[in-house]
Design a protein around this motif. Sequence first.
Motif, PDB file in Angstrom:
ATOM      1  N   SER A 197      55.789 110.557 105.239  1.00  0.00           N
ATOM      2  CA  SER A 197      57.423 111.303 105.103  1.00  0.00           C
ATOM      3  C   SER A 197      58.458 110.586 106.201  1.00  0.00           C
ATOM      4  CB  SER A 197      57.119 112.112 105.067  1.00  0.00           C
ATOM      5  OG  SER A 197      56.714 113.229 106.948  1.00  0.00           O
ATOM      6  N   THR A 198      58.178 109.246 106.700  1.00  0.00           N
ATOM      7  CA  THR A 198      58.783 109.756 107.775  1.00  0.00           C
ATOM      8  C   THR A 198      59.807 108.287 107.817  1.00  0.00           C
ATOM      9  OG1 THR A 198      57.781 108.106 109.196  1.00  0.00           O
ATOM     10  CG2 THR A 198      58.345 110.634 109.793  1.00  0.00           C
ATOM     11  N   TYR A 199      59.253 107.446 106.031  1.00  0.00           N
ATOM     12  CA  TYR A 199      59.428 106.041 106.091  1.00  0.00           C
ATOM     13  C   TYR A 199      59.863 105.631 104.538  1.00  0.00           C
ATOM     14  CZ  TYR A 199      54.743 104.795 105.956  1.00  0.00           C
ATOM     15  OH  TYR A 199      52.861 104.763 105.591  1.00  0.00           O
ATOM     16  N   VAL A 200      60.477 104.479 103.597  1.00  0.00           N
ATOM     17  CA  VAL A 200      60.442 104.513 102.137  1.00  0.00           C
ATOM     18  C   VAL A 200      60.012 102.709 102.414  1.00  0.00           C
ATOM     19  CG1 VAL A 200      62.468 103.883 100.878  1.00  0.00           C
ATOM     20  CG2 VAL A 200      62.521 105.947 101.863  1.00  0.00           C
ATOM     21  N   LYS A 201      58.446 102.785 102.249  1.00  0.00           N
ATOM     22  CA  LYS A 201      58.780 101.424 102.037  1.00  0.00           C
ATOM     23  C   LYS A 201      58.821 100.289 101.079  1.00  0.00           C
ATOM     24  CE  LYS A 201      54.036  99.446 103.739  1.00  0.00           C
ATOM     25  NZ  LYS A 201      52.692  99.423 103.376  1.00  0.00           N
ATOM     26  N   THR A 202      58.416  98.815 101.370  1.00  0.00           N
ATOM     27  CA  THR A 202      59.009  98.101 100.763  1.00  0.00           C
ATOM     28  C   THR A 202      57.662  97.012 100.904  1.00  0.00           C
ATOM     29  OG1 THR A 202      60.816  98.176  99.800  1.00  0.00           O
ATOM     30  CG2 THR A 202      59.955  96.534  99.230  1.00  0.00           C
ATOM     31  N   GLU A 203      56.633  96.699  99.865  1.00  0.00           N
ATOM     32  CA  GLU A 203      55.957  96.006 100.095  1.00  0.00           C
ATOM     33  C   GLU A 203      55.563  94.884  99.213  1.00  0.00           C
ATOM     34  OE1 GLU A 203      51.909  98.440 100.452  1.00  0.00           O
ATOM     35  OE2 GLU A 203      52.612  99.684  99.115  1.00  0.00           O
ATOM     36  N   GLY A 204      55.045  93.780 100.129  1.00  0.00           N
ATOM     37  CA  GLY A 204      54.772  92.422  99.336  1.00  0.00           C
ATOM     38  C   GLY A 204      55.977  91.425  98.909  1.00  0.00           C
ATOM     39  N   VAL A 205      56.852  91.286 100.189  1.00  0.00           N
ATOM     40  CA  VAL A 205      57.832  90.507 100.063  1.00  0.00           C
ATOM     41  C   VAL A 205      57.457  89.660  99.887  1.00  0.00           C
ATOM     42  CG1 VAL A 205      60.601  90.004 100.530  1.00  0.00           C
ATOM     43  CG2 VAL A 205      59.711  92.379  99.921  1.00  0.00           C
ATOM     44  N   ALA A 206      58.173  88.434  99.551  1.00  0.00           N
ATOM     45  CA  ALA A 206      57.831  86.976  99.627  1.00  0.00           C
ATOM     46  C   ALA A 206      58.378  86.148 100.435  1.00  0.00           C
ATOM     47  CB  ALA A 206      57.309  85.775  98.940  1.00  0.00           C
ATOM     48  N   TYR A 207      58.529  85.398 102.212  1.00  0.00           N
ATOM     49  CA  TYR A 207      59.627  85.632 102.933  1.00  0.00           C
ATOM     50  C   TYR A 207      58.909  83.755 102.758  1.00  0.00           C
ATOM     51  CZ  TYR A 207      55.699  85.079 106.392  1.00  0.00           C
ATOM     52  OH  TYR A 207      54.667  84.658 106.865  1.00  0.00           O
ATOM     53  N   GLY A 208      58.213  82.740 102.642  1.00  0.00           N
ATOM     54  CA  GLY A 208      57.467  81.801 103.376  1.00  0.00           C
ATOM     55  C   GLY A 208      58.462  81.260 102.027  1.00  0.00           C
ATOM     56  N   GLY A 209      58.831  80.892 100.675  1.00  0.00           N
ATOM     57  CA  GLY A 209      59.101  79.769  99.488  1.00  0.00           C
ATOM     58  C   GLY A 209      57.909  79.443  98.899  1.00  0.00           C
ATOM     59  N   SER A 210      56.892  80.307  98.730  1.00  0.00           N
ATOM     60  CA  SER A 210      55.294  79.432  98.460  1.00  0.00           C
ATOM     61  C   SER A 210      54.929  80.772  97.946  1.00  0.00           C
ATOM     62  CB  SER A 210      54.763  78.782  99.573  1.00  0.00           C
ATOM     63  OG  SER A 210      54.234  79.790 100.233  1.00  0.00           O
ATOM     64  N   ASP A 211      53.327  80.575  97.021  1.00  0.00           N
ATOM     65  CA  ASP A 211      53.131  81.547  96.553  1.00  0.00           C
ATOM     66  C   ASP A 211      51.697  82.069  97.290  1.00  0.00           C
ATOM     67  OD1 ASP A 211      54.089  82.177  94.292  1.00  0.00           O
ATOM     68  OD2 ASP A 211      53.185  81.064  93.499  1.00  0.00           O
ATOM     69  N   ASN A 212      51.851  81.789  99.073  1.00  0.00           N
ATOM     70  CA  ASN A 212      50.357  81.895  99.426  1.00  0.00           C
ATOM     71  C   ASN A 212      50.543  83.224 100.697  1.00  0.00           C
ATOM     72  OD1 ASN A 212      49.280  82.311 102.483  1.00  0.00           O
ATOM     73  ND2 ASN A 212      49.209  80.279 102.088  1.00  0.00           N
ATOM     74  N   PRO A 213      49.763  84.549 100.021  1.00  0.00           N
ATOM     75  CA  PRO A 213      49.529  85.791 100.426  1.00  0.00           C
ATOM     76  C   PRO A 213      49.794  85.782 101.722  1.00  0.00           C
ATOM     77  CG  PRO A 213      47.484  84.848  99.419  1.00  0.00           C
ATOM     78  CD  PRO A 213      47.856  83.936  99.426  1.00  0.00           C
ATOM     79  N   ARG A 214      49.405  84.991 102.239  1.00  0.00           N
ATOM     80  CA  ARG A 214      49.478  85.613 104.218  1.00  0.00           C
ATOM     81  C   ARG A 214      51.516  85.155 104.319  1.00  0.00           C
ATOM     82  NH1 ARG A 214      46.272  87.949 106.494  1.00  0.00           N
ATOM     83  NH2 ARG A 214      46.900  87.543 108.422  1.00  0.00           N
ATOM     84  N   GLN A 215      51.862  84.649 103.440  1.00  0.00           N
ATOM     85  CA  GLN A 215      53.865  84.410 103.628  1.00  0.00           C
ATOM     86  C   GLN A 215      54.133  85.698 103.205  1.00  0.00           C
ATOM     87  OE1 GLN A 215      54.660  80.037 102.798  1.00  0.00           O
ATOM     88  NE2 GLN A 215      53.783  80.219 104.787  1.00  0.00           N
ATOM     89  N   LYS A 216      54.402  86.891 103.219  1.00  0.00           N
ATOM     90  CA  LYS A 216      54.672  88.400 102.658  1.00  0.00           C
ATOM     91  C   LYS A 216      55.096  89.295 103.668  1.00  0.00           C
ATOM     92  CE  LYS A 216      52.905  87.486  97.539  1.00  0.00           C
ATOM     93  NZ  LYS A 216      52.202  88.160  96.773  1.00  0.00           N
ATOM     94  N   LEU A 217      56.236  89.676 103.642  1.00  0.00           N
ATOM     95  CA  LEU A 217      55.690  91.164 104.179  1.00  0.00           C
ATOM     96  C   LEU A 217      56.058  92.240 103.725  1.00  0.00           C
ATOM     97  CD1 LEU A 217      59.275  91.675 103.990  1.00  0.00           C
ATOM     98  CD2 LEU A 217      59.426  89.230 105.577  1.00  0.00           C
ATOM     99  N   ASP A 218      56.113  93.215 104.847  1.00  0.00           N
ATOM    100  CA  ASP A 218      56.038  94.677 104.174  1.00  0.00           C
ATOM    101  C   ASP A 218      57.705  95.258 104.767  1.00  0.00           C
ATOM    102  OD1 ASP A 218      54.176  95.142 102.460  1.00  0.00           O
ATOM    103  OD2 ASP A 218      53.027  95.732 103.713  1.00  0.00           O
ATOM    104  N   ILE A 219      58.576  96.570 104.413  1.00  0.00           N
ATOM    105  CA  ILE A 219      59.687  96.405 105.254  1.00  0.00           C
ATOM    106  C   ILE A 219      59.306  98.348 105.187  1.00  0.00           C
ATOM    107  CG2 ILE A 219      62.644  96.941 105.017  1.00  0.00           C
ATOM    108  CD1 ILE A 219      61.689  94.118 103.468  1.00  0.00           C
ATOM    109  N   TYR A 220      59.911  98.577 106.256  1.00  0.00           N
ATOM    110  CA  TYR A 220      59.825 100.391 106.606  1.00  0.00           C
ATOM    111  C   TYR A 220      61.204 100.959 107.123  1.00  0.00           C
ATOM    112  CZ  TYR A 220      54.702  99.957 107.033  1.00  0.00           C
ATOM    113  OH  TYR A 220      53.714  99.948 106.255  1.00  0.00           O
ATOM    114  N   ARG A 221      61.636 101.199 106.071  1.00  0.00           N
ATOM    115  CA  ARG A 221      63.208 102.551 106.125  1.00  0.00           C
ATOM    116  C   ARG A 221      62.837 103.428 106.870  1.00  0.00           C
ATOM    117  NH1 ARG A 221      63.699  98.594 102.086  1.00  0.00           N
ATOM    118  NH2 ARG A 221      65.432  97.458 102.336  1.00  0.00           N
ATOM    119  N   PRO A 222      63.830 103.989 107.900  1.00  0.00           N
ATOM    120  CA  PRO A 222      63.603 105.776 107.750  1.00  0.00           C
ATOM    121  C   PRO A 222      64.005 106.762 106.283  1.00  0.00           C
ATOM    122  CG  PRO A 222      65.125 104.288 109.090  1.00  0.00           C
ATOM    123  CD  PRO A 222      64.792 103.072 108.409  1.00  0.00           C
TER     124      PRO A 222
END
Length: 301
Positions: free
Chosen positions: A37-62
Amino acid sequence: MHVLGKAGLTLAGVALIIGGLMACSPLAAINAVTPSSTYVKTEGVAYGGSDNPRQKLDIYRPAKPPADAARGLPVVVFFYGGSWNEGSRKDYAFVGEALSSRGFIAVLPDYRLYPEVRYPDFLTDCAQAVAWTLRSVRALGGDPQRVFVMGHSAGAYNAAMLALDARWLRQAGSSPADLRGWIGLAGPYDFLPIDNADVKPVFFAPDSPPDSQPVRHVQAGAPPALLIASHQDKLVSAERNTAGLARLLRAQQVPVVERYFDNTSHASLVGSLARPLRLLAPTLDEVSQFITAPPDRAPAP
């Protein structure tokens, strides 16, 4: 040095919690009792310019941004450990919750691991994740002047290398000068020759490159550091790694805050960020204080 003064029954209760967690998957169990309940989460954002599943990130905002959110919130990119052999951002939701509950934006990337890659490719991934964060910081609601990197164990190594060795962020189009500071929990910063059998192939042992060590890259003008370790750490020597790096940083006039705890191990140090285990050590308090009021950065020569 911090020595907890909690009552014996309180520490005993924490010990029972740890014992229960260790009976199953520790990280899964911690996350199961971590509130969402303390955060709003955005999941699976690609950061590396590829489709590699290991090049993704999650974001936690208050979920409830602090009163001064209009100026932009501090942003922390957190790298988990696992000897560069294992790990998943999904296992560290409790870290995202901890940081967002203090009014920070937390970014938790995955990065490629051995045997898919070896040194230095995982640093390339981490640098791309940080560069993505720096490019996206205003859209995230963050303050571009208050971006930090943080990690535990192998993740602390990754954070240290990005903060101290400019090669990696430069290749990603950024610079350590863009970081307000960095935080290392139980990090290996000086570990040659390598004893850990899982780590040896990652760094090409016995021919490990000397410049793979963070201690080789300490220089004046580096971002301020918060270094936390445990006296009970049996995996990574706090004296050689944390204290040794702190001495080198101070010799170059780099601001560094150094903390050691008595009631945590190598693994439970990061665990102490989670709500059920915060009685073990004031890790989150120390991290929050550093992010909220980091030391002034010494000018580069």
